[in-house]
Design a protein around this motif. Structure first.
Motif, PDB file in Angstrom:
ATOM      1  N   LEU A  73       0.851  -1.187   0.000  1.00  0.00           N
ATOM      2  CA  LEU A  73       0.000   0.000   0.000  1.00  0.00           C
ATOM      3  C   LEU A  73       0.886   1.236   0.000  1.00  0.00           C
ATOM      4  O   LEU A  73       1.713   1.417   0.898  1.00  0.00           O
ATOM      5  N   LEU A  74       0.726   2.098  -1.009  1.00  0.00           N
ATOM      6  CA  LEU A  74       1.473   3.349  -1.086  1.00  0.00           C
ATOM      7  C   LEU A  74       0.508   4.496  -0.823  1.00  0.00           C
ATOM      8  O   LEU A  74      -0.340   4.815  -1.656  1.00  0.00           O
ATOM      9  N   GLU A  75       0.628   5.102   0.348  1.00  0.00           N
ATOM     10  CA  GLU A  75      -0.212   6.228   0.734  1.00  0.00           C
ATOM     11  C   GLU A  75       0.572   7.163   1.635  1.00  0.00           C
ATOM     12  O   GLU A  75       1.401   6.712   2.432  1.00  0.00           O
ATOM     13  N   ASP A  76       0.287   8.448   1.508  1.00  0.00           N
ATOM     14  CA  ASP A  76       0.963   9.442   2.332  1.00  0.00           C
ATOM     15  C   ASP A  76       0.200   9.677   3.630  1.00  0.00           C
ATOM     16  O   ASP A  76      -0.278  10.767   3.910  1.00  0.00           O
ATOM     17  N   ARG A  77       0.062   8.624   4.413  1.00  0.00           N
ATOM     18  CA  ARG A  77      -0.558   8.749   5.730  1.00  0.00           C
ATOM     19  C   ARG A  77       0.044   7.681   6.637  1.00  0.00           C
ATOM     20  O   ARG A  77       0.585   6.680   6.173  1.00  0.00           O
ATOM     21  N   TYR A  78      -0.065   7.933   7.937  1.00  0.00           N
ATOM     22  CA  TYR A  78       0.382   6.947   8.910  1.00  0.00           C
ATOM     23  C   TYR A  78      -0.736   5.920   9.092  1.00  0.00           C
ATOM     24  O   TYR A  78      -1.758   6.219   9.700  1.00  0.00           O
ATOM     25  N   VAL A  79      -0.550   4.742   8.550  1.00  0.00           N
ATOM     26  CA  VAL A  79      -1.566   3.708   8.695  1.00  0.00           C
ATOM     27  C   VAL A  79      -1.587   3.201  10.132  1.00  0.00           C
ATOM     28  O   VAL A  79      -0.592   3.297  10.867  1.00  0.00           O
ATOM     29  N   ASP A  80      -2.728   2.685  10.541  1.00  0.00           N
ATOM     30  CA  ASP A  80      -2.849   1.991  11.818  1.00  0.00           C
ATOM     31  C   ASP A  80      -2.333   0.577  11.592  1.00  0.00           C
ATOM     32  O   ASP A  80      -3.053  -0.288  11.102  1.00  0.00           O
ATOM     33  N   ILE A  81      -1.074   0.337  11.929  1.00  0.00           N
ATOM     34  CA  ILE A  81      -0.418  -0.921  11.571  1.00  0.00           C
ATOM     35  C   ILE A  81      -1.191  -2.120  12.102  1.00  0.00           C
ATOM     36  O   ILE A  81      -1.485  -3.070  11.366  1.00  0.00           O
ATOM     37  N   VAL A  82      -1.547  -2.076  13.377  1.00  0.00           N
ATOM     38  CA  VAL A  82      -2.238  -3.203  13.988  1.00  0.00           C
ATOM     39  C   VAL A  82      -3.694  -3.242  13.539  1.00  0.00           C
ATOM     40  O   VAL A  82      -4.197  -4.271  13.090  1.00  0.00           O
ATOM     41  N   GLY A  83      -4.377  -2.106  13.637  1.00  0.00           N
ATOM     42  CA  GLY A  83      -5.795  -2.062  13.326  1.00  0.00           C
ATOM     43  C   GLY A  83      -6.116  -2.405  11.883  1.00  0.00           C
ATOM     44  O   GLY A  83      -7.168  -2.974  11.588  1.00  0.00           O
ATOM     45  N   ASP A  96       1.801  -5.913   8.352  1.00  0.00           N
ATOM     46  CA  ASP A  96       2.928  -6.589   8.986  1.00  0.00           C
ATOM     47  C   ASP A  96       4.105  -5.646   9.186  1.00  0.00           C
ATOM     48  O   ASP A  96       4.851  -5.780  10.156  1.00  0.00           O
ATOM     49  N   VAL A  97       4.282  -4.699   8.269  1.00  0.00           N
ATOM     50  CA  VAL A  97       5.411  -3.773   8.353  1.00  0.00           C
ATOM     51  C   VAL A  97       5.045  -2.481   7.641  1.00  0.00           C
ATOM     52  O   VAL A  97       4.335  -2.484   6.636  1.00  0.00           O
ATOM     53  N   ALA A  98       5.529  -1.357   8.191  1.00  0.00           N
ATOM     54  CA  ALA A  98       5.326  -0.049   7.574  1.00  0.00           C
ATOM     55  C   ALA A  98       6.670   0.658   7.482  1.00  0.00           C
ATOM     56  O   ALA A  98       7.469   0.625   8.428  1.00  0.00           O
ATOM     57  N   ILE A  99       6.931   1.272   6.342  1.00  0.00           N
ATOM     58  CA  ILE A  99       8.149   2.065   6.157  1.00  0.00           C
ATOM     59  C   ILE A  99       7.811   3.495   6.549  1.00  0.00           C
ATOM     60  O   ILE A  99       6.915   4.112   5.960  1.00  0.00           O
ATOM     61  N   ARG A 100       8.517   4.032   7.536  1.00  0.00           N
ATOM     62  CA  ARG A 100       8.189   5.354   8.064  1.00  0.00           C
ATOM     63  C   ARG A 100       9.449   6.164   8.316  1.00  0.00           C
ATOM     64  O   ARG A 100      10.482   5.632   8.713  1.00  0.00           O
ATOM     65  N   GLY A 101       9.300   7.465   8.103  1.00  0.00           N
ATOM     66  CA  GLY A 101      10.349   8.386   8.482  1.00  0.00           C
ATOM     67  C   GLY A 101      10.054   8.951   9.851  1.00  0.00           C
ATOM     68  O   GLY A 101       8.893   9.089  10.243  1.00  0.00           O
ATOM     69  N   GLY A 102      11.096   9.272  10.581  1.00  0.00           N
ATOM     70  CA  GLY A 102      10.884   9.841  11.905  1.00  0.00           C
ATOM     71  C   GLY A 102      12.142   9.790  12.735  1.00  0.00           C
ATOM     72  O   GLY A 102      13.076   9.046  12.425  1.00  0.00           O
ATOM     73  N   PRO A 119       4.708  -4.547  14.506  1.00  0.00           N
ATOM     74  CA  PRO A 119       4.262  -4.829  15.878  1.00  0.00           C
ATOM     75  C   PRO A 119       5.265  -5.699  16.623  1.00  0.00           C
ATOM     76  O   PRO A 119       5.922  -6.557  16.031  1.00  0.00           O
ATOM     77  N   VAL A 120       5.387  -5.458  17.918  1.00  0.00           N
ATOM     78  CA  VAL A 120       6.310  -6.240  18.734  1.00  0.00           C
ATOM     79  C   VAL A 120       5.998  -7.728  18.640  1.00  0.00           C
ATOM     80  O   VAL A 120       6.900  -8.569  18.642  1.00  0.00           O
ATOM     81  N   SER A 121       4.714  -8.074  18.512  1.00  0.00           N
ATOM     82  CA  SER A 121       4.327  -9.483  18.452  1.00  0.00           C
ATOM     83  C   SER A 121       4.879 -10.195  17.228  1.00  0.00           C
ATOM     84  O   SER A 121       4.907 -11.422  17.174  1.00  0.00           O
ATOM     85  N   ARG A 122       5.326  -9.431  16.210  1.00  0.00           N
ATOM     86  CA  ARG A 122       5.837 -10.030  14.979  1.00  0.00           C
ATOM     87  C   ARG A 122       7.362 -10.105  14.971  1.00  0.00           C
ATOM     88  O   ARG A 122       7.956 -10.507  13.968  1.00  0.00           O
TER      89      ARG A 122
END
Length: 291
Positions: free
Chosen positions: A118-128, A132-138, A265-268
């Motif tokens: 998924l390519l979108e310019d928003r912070y997805v709710d990873i768990v919700g 499995d994984v999100a590429i994020r800057g920060g 997620p930590v669980s993964r």
């Protein structure tokens, strides 16, 4: 055995769950109690309940059994062909430039793995949202997640030569208040916070915009058209800098590089499939990102 008896409410139900006869379950429980020298389950004609010794034994043993099961699952993974499904989220520019090509190569190497990007310019709710994984800057990884550092990139402020000729170049970050700023803002606001300076000299400047967008690529298009200034990662504007459509300003106030992470997620954390993907992505970026 004891856990199954408690979880399923009795010997008969535990036996059905385990695929054993009631007599076998009863014998194993009796053997465990004999070895320990205590009763673990108090039995009456109507119900069965844990004794204090049983409660202590179960409380201490369940984490150990869970750890054993996790290790066995990882060992089984080592002897199997990588397979399963991965859902990945990434911002548009990073996703198109780096993540999408890697995902294509990864899918070719591992045909039994299904991947959704998924390519979108928003912070997805990873768990919700089930990623499995999100590429994020920060600057860091949120405490409820695990993450692996991928790469860092310079941040620069750019404008077209035509804009600079008409309006002049800002000499300090504070001068941006008198300029037209072009901002990406996922919340739909007409402002953005731009970082300047390094170390103790770092400052955050909130700039107001006449043109704002929820698409992170549009400010580069607008800047090249002479509509104002924008702050972007260097690799996002390098082609326009190389051909002269854009120039950098405020170079003396360039901030520390922005870092990107693979967040999950930590669980993964113990997932072999996730570790394989993130490890190969990290190696791919080290090889292909400009120095």
């Amino acid at each position: 055995m004891l856990s199954a008896i408690v979880r399923h409410g009795g010997l008969s139900a535990a036996a059905r769950h385990l695929g054993l006869s009631v007599s076998v379950v009863a014998d194993r429980l009796a053997g465990l109690e004999k070895r320990l020298g205590v009763r673990l389950i108090a039995r009456t004609t109507r119900r069965q309940s844990l004794t204090e010794a049983g409660k202590l034994y179960l409380a201490e043993m369940e984490p150990i059994l869970a750890a054993i099961n996790a290790v066995e699952a990882r060992v089984r993974d080592l002897s199997s062909v990588p397979q399963g499904t991965l859902r990945i989220s990434a911002p548009l520019p990073v996703g198109r430039r780096w993540i999408a090509p890697f995902v294509g190569q990864f899918a070719t190497r591992y045909p039994d793995i299904r991947l959704q990007l998924l390519l979108e310019d928003r912070y997805v709710d990873i768990v919700g949202e089930g990623f499995d994984v999100a590429i994020r800057g920060g600057p860091a990884v949120e405490s409820e997640f695990s993450g692996r550092y991928l790469f860092s990139t310079r941040r620069v402020v750019v404008a077209s030569p035509d804009y600079v000729a008409r309006h002049g170049a800002p000499t300090r970050p504070e001068d941006l208040a008198a300029h037209t700023c072009l901002v990406f803002n996922g919340g739909g606001h007409f402002h953005a916070d731009w970082r300047f300076g390094r170390g103790e000299a770092e400052q955050m400047v909130r700039v107001s915009a006449r043109l704002a967008t929820t698409n992170s690529e549009l400010p580069v298009v607008w800047a090249a058209a002479g509509l104002g200034l924008t702050q972007k990662s260097l690799w996002e504007v390098q082609p326009q800098l190389d051909d002269g459509r854009l120039v950098t300003v405020l170079d003396a106030f360039e901030p520390d590089p922005a870092s990107f992470f693979a967040i999950h997620p930590v669980s993964r954390t113990q997932s072999r499939l996730l570790s394989l993907f993130v490890g190969e992505l990290s190696a791919y970026l080290r090889e292909n990102l400009p120095a």
